[in-house]
Structure formats: structure tokens, C-alpha cells
Design an enzyme around this catalytic site. Structure first.
Site, PDB file in Angstrom:
ATOM      1  N   ASP A 193       2.462  -9.413   9.363  1.00 19.59           N
ATOM      2  CA  ASP A 193       1.004  -9.594   9.291  1.00 19.59           C
ATOM      3  C   ASP A 193       0.733 -11.089   9.134  1.00 19.59           C
ATOM      4  O   ASP A 193       0.342 -11.559   8.063  1.00 19.59           O
ATOM      5  CB  ASP A 193       0.443  -8.791   8.117  1.00 19.59           C
ATOM      6  N   GLY A 241      11.222  -2.988   5.389  1.00 17.06           N
ATOM      7  CA  GLY A 241      10.484  -4.247   5.383  1.00 17.06           C
ATOM      8  C   GLY A 241       9.927  -4.561   4.011  1.00 17.06           C
ATOM      9  O   GLY A 241      10.037  -5.698   3.520  1.00 17.06           O
ATOM     10  N   HIS A 242       9.328  -3.557   3.355  1.00 15.11           N
ATOM     11  CA  HIS A 242       8.823  -3.771   2.007  1.00 15.11           C
ATOM     12  C   HIS A 242       9.961  -4.115   1.039  1.00 15.11           C
ATOM     13  O   HIS A 242       9.826  -5.007   0.188  1.00 15.11           O
ATOM     14  CB  HIS A 242       8.127  -2.506   1.495  1.00 15.11           C
ATOM     15  N   MET A 289       0.837  -1.200   0.000  1.00 17.92           N
ATOM     16  CA  MET A 289       0.000   0.000   0.000  1.00 17.92           C
ATOM     17  C   MET A 289       0.877   1.258   0.000  1.00 17.92           C
ATOM     18  O   MET A 289       0.415   2.350   0.361  1.00 17.92           O
ATOM     19  CB  MET A 289      -0.937   0.001   1.202  1.00 17.92           C
ATOM     20  N   GLY A 290       2.145   1.097  -0.390  1.00 13.00           N
ATOM     21  CA  GLY A 290       3.034   2.240  -0.445  1.00 13.00           C
ATOM     22  C   GLY A 290       3.596   2.615   0.905  1.00 13.00           C
ATOM     23  O   GLY A 290       3.600   1.816   1.836  1.00 13.00           O
ATOM     24  N   GLN A 331     -10.354  -2.652   2.627  1.00 17.13           N
ATOM     25  CA  GLN A 331      -9.844  -3.302   3.833  1.00 17.13           C
ATOM     26  C   GLN A 331      -9.828  -2.372   5.035  1.00 17.13           C
ATOM     27  O   GLN A 331      -9.408  -2.772   6.121  1.00 17.13           O
ATOM     28  CB  GLN A 331      -8.450  -3.880   3.590  1.00 17.13           C
ATOM     29  N   HIS A 357       9.093   1.024   3.376  1.00 12.35           N
ATOM     30  CA  HIS A 357      10.230   1.050   4.296  1.00 12.35           C
ATOM     31  C   HIS A 357      11.084  -0.187   4.046  1.00 12.35           C
ATOM     32  O   HIS A 357      10.835  -0.949   3.085  1.00 12.35           O
ATOM     33  CB  HIS A 357       9.743   1.121   5.749  1.00 12.35           C
TER      34      HIS A 357
END
EC number: 6.3.2.1
Length: 264
Positions: free
Chosen positions: A143, A27-28, A21-22, A53, A25
Site C-alpha cells: 500500500d 505479509g502482516h 485490520m486482521g 476508511q 497473512h
């Protein structure tokens, strides 16, 4: 996007997808790297803030958006294609079909506190998997419930894509990276870094769940939505001899901090 992907496939290359979702950071970005290591010759990163969501009182309008910086970061890690569909392209006029997960994986935890959330996630991810048709799609273990939902959805709907779990990326204090961490004040950030420490002690058998709940409130969290041990594959009550996971969400002001760890 499909034309580019078709060209890769015609050349015999494999394709990976990282749905986001942009507000990217580290992690992405680790998902991009993990997808390459897992065998993808080319990696597509989607950026789409998915309205279905978000609940009626959640932070859709305030969710951080930084498109130019996101594209710059994707270039730095060598992503091959950024896919930025509009809401109208994902949910055109008359859109009326949702993918609604069921079963023990969505019996409680996030599903209790965010009704309809996983239907929104499953629907948009199903569409992205159909649109991109990747061989591999990467999801972070942060998640964790979402990861299990995505794995089950792909299996149940016969979507020919490997769902790749990627370990949680943490800061130097162990706090799981999240786009919503940007909402925290310096004082709240100091409190937030207690969450992973409590989870770690429970995961190592040094603390009971009940004590962990009390410790989080003593540390300064405003509330604990849930904190518990679950079966790592089904999210049912843990069974002796099977892998387990400790999962939690604790609140600081308007921010819900979500984290989990494998149990030793």
C-alpha cells in the site's frame, strides 16, 4: 495496553507497532519481524477493522475476520501484545475530529477511486500512534500511497515515531499477498498473477505504460483503475534523476488488486 507499554518503557525498552485490520497473512507477519529487526524490543499488533476508511459501497461487512487464528499466528511469530479495540473505543459517541491529508500525495490514485479513504486511515493510525506511543511503526510497501501518507502525517503532526517501510511479500508466482485475495476464484487467481509480471516489465523498462494497460485487459482483468509511473517520494509526475515507482490497481469482479514496484 498503555499500562503494559508503560512497564516496558520503565524498563528502558523500545516499542514497535504493527497496525492491521486482521485476517493476517505472511505479509502482516513480516511486519512484526521487520519491526524487531529495526530495533523494537517489544511489538504491539493492533487488529481493528476501521469503518471510516470504507466507502458506502465497499466491503466493510464482508471484510474477512478470523480473530482466533490471527492471535495464534501472532503468538507463533512472537508478538508481545495484541491490541483489539472496539469501534466504540476508537470512535466514542460524539467523536467529531478527523485527520484529513492533503497535497500531491493524495491528489489522485487511490484518493480518486476511494474518496475519504485516506482521512479514515490517517485518523485511525494517528489515534493508534497516540495510544501506543511506539518508537517504530511498520507499514508494508504494497500500500505504497498509504505508506507515504503515514510518513507525511507523522512528520506534519510531530508524532515522534519512525515510520518503517517493509517490502511487499509475494506468493510463489509473484502476486502480492492481500487479505482480499481470499475472495478470488481459482480462475481469477490465475489472472491476478499477471499483474506483477506486467508491473515488472514496466519497472525494467521493457514495456510502456500504455502497453501494460492493454496487456492487463487482454489477460482477463475486468478494468484497470490506474497504471502509471510516479515520483517515488511525492507521487508527482516522474522527474529525470529521481527515484520512480510504477503503481497500479486492476479489478477482477468485486476485488481491487493493488500493487507497485520500484523502477530500475
Amino acid at each position: 495496553m498503555r499500562k503494559v507499554v508503560a512497564g516496558w518503557r520503565a524498563a528502558g525498552k523500545t516499542v514497535g507497532l504493527v497496525p492491521t485490520m486482521g485476517a493476517l497473512h505472511a505479509g502482516h507477519l513480516s511486519l512484526v519481524e521487520a519491526t524487531r529487526k529495526a530495533g523494537a524490543d517489544h511489538v504491539v499488533v493492533s487488529i481493528f477493522v476501521n469503518p471510516t476508511q470504507f466507502g458506502p459501497n465497499e466491503d466493510l461487512s464482508k471484510y474477512p475476520r478470523q480473530e482466533a487464528l490471527d492471535l495464534e499466528r501472532l503468538g507463533e511469530v512472537g508478538a508481545d501484545l495484541a491490541y483489539l479495540p472496539t469501534v466504540g473505543e476508537i470512535y466514542p459517541d460524539g467523536f467529531a475530529t478527523m485527520v484529513v491529508p492533503s497535497g500531491t500525495i493524495v491528489a489522485d490514485l487511490e484518493a480518486t477511486f476511494r474518496p475519504g479513504h485516506f482521512a479514515g486511515v490517517a485518523t485511525v493510525v494517528a489515534k493508534l500512534l497516540i495510544q501506543v506511543a511506539p518508537d517504530i511503526a511498520a507499514f508494508g510497501e504494497k500500500d505504497y500511497q498509504q505508506l507515504l501518507v503515514m510518513r507525511r502525517m507523522a512528520r506534519d503532526l510531530d508524532i515522534p515515531c519512525r515510520i518503517l517501510p517493509v517490502p511487499t511479500v509475494r506468493d510463489d508466482h509473484g502476486l502480492a499477498l492481500s487479505s482480499r485475495n481470499a475472495y478470488l476464484t481459482p480462475e481469477q487467481l490465475a489472472v491476478a498473477r499477471r499483474l506483477n509480471k506486467v508491473l515488472g516489465e514496466i519497472a525494467r523498462g521493457l514495456m510502456h505504460v500504455e502497453e501494460g494497460n492493454a496487456r492487463l485487459l487482454q489477460a482477463g482483468f475486468d478494468a484497470v483503475d490506474y497504471l502509471g509511473l510516479r515520483d517515488a517520494e511525492t507521487l508527482d509526475a516522474p522527474v529525470e534523476g529521481r527515484a520512480r515507482r510504477v503503481l497500479a490497481v486492476a479489478r477482477l469482479g468485486s476485488v481491487r488488486l493493488l500493487d507497485n514496484m520500484a523502477v530500475d
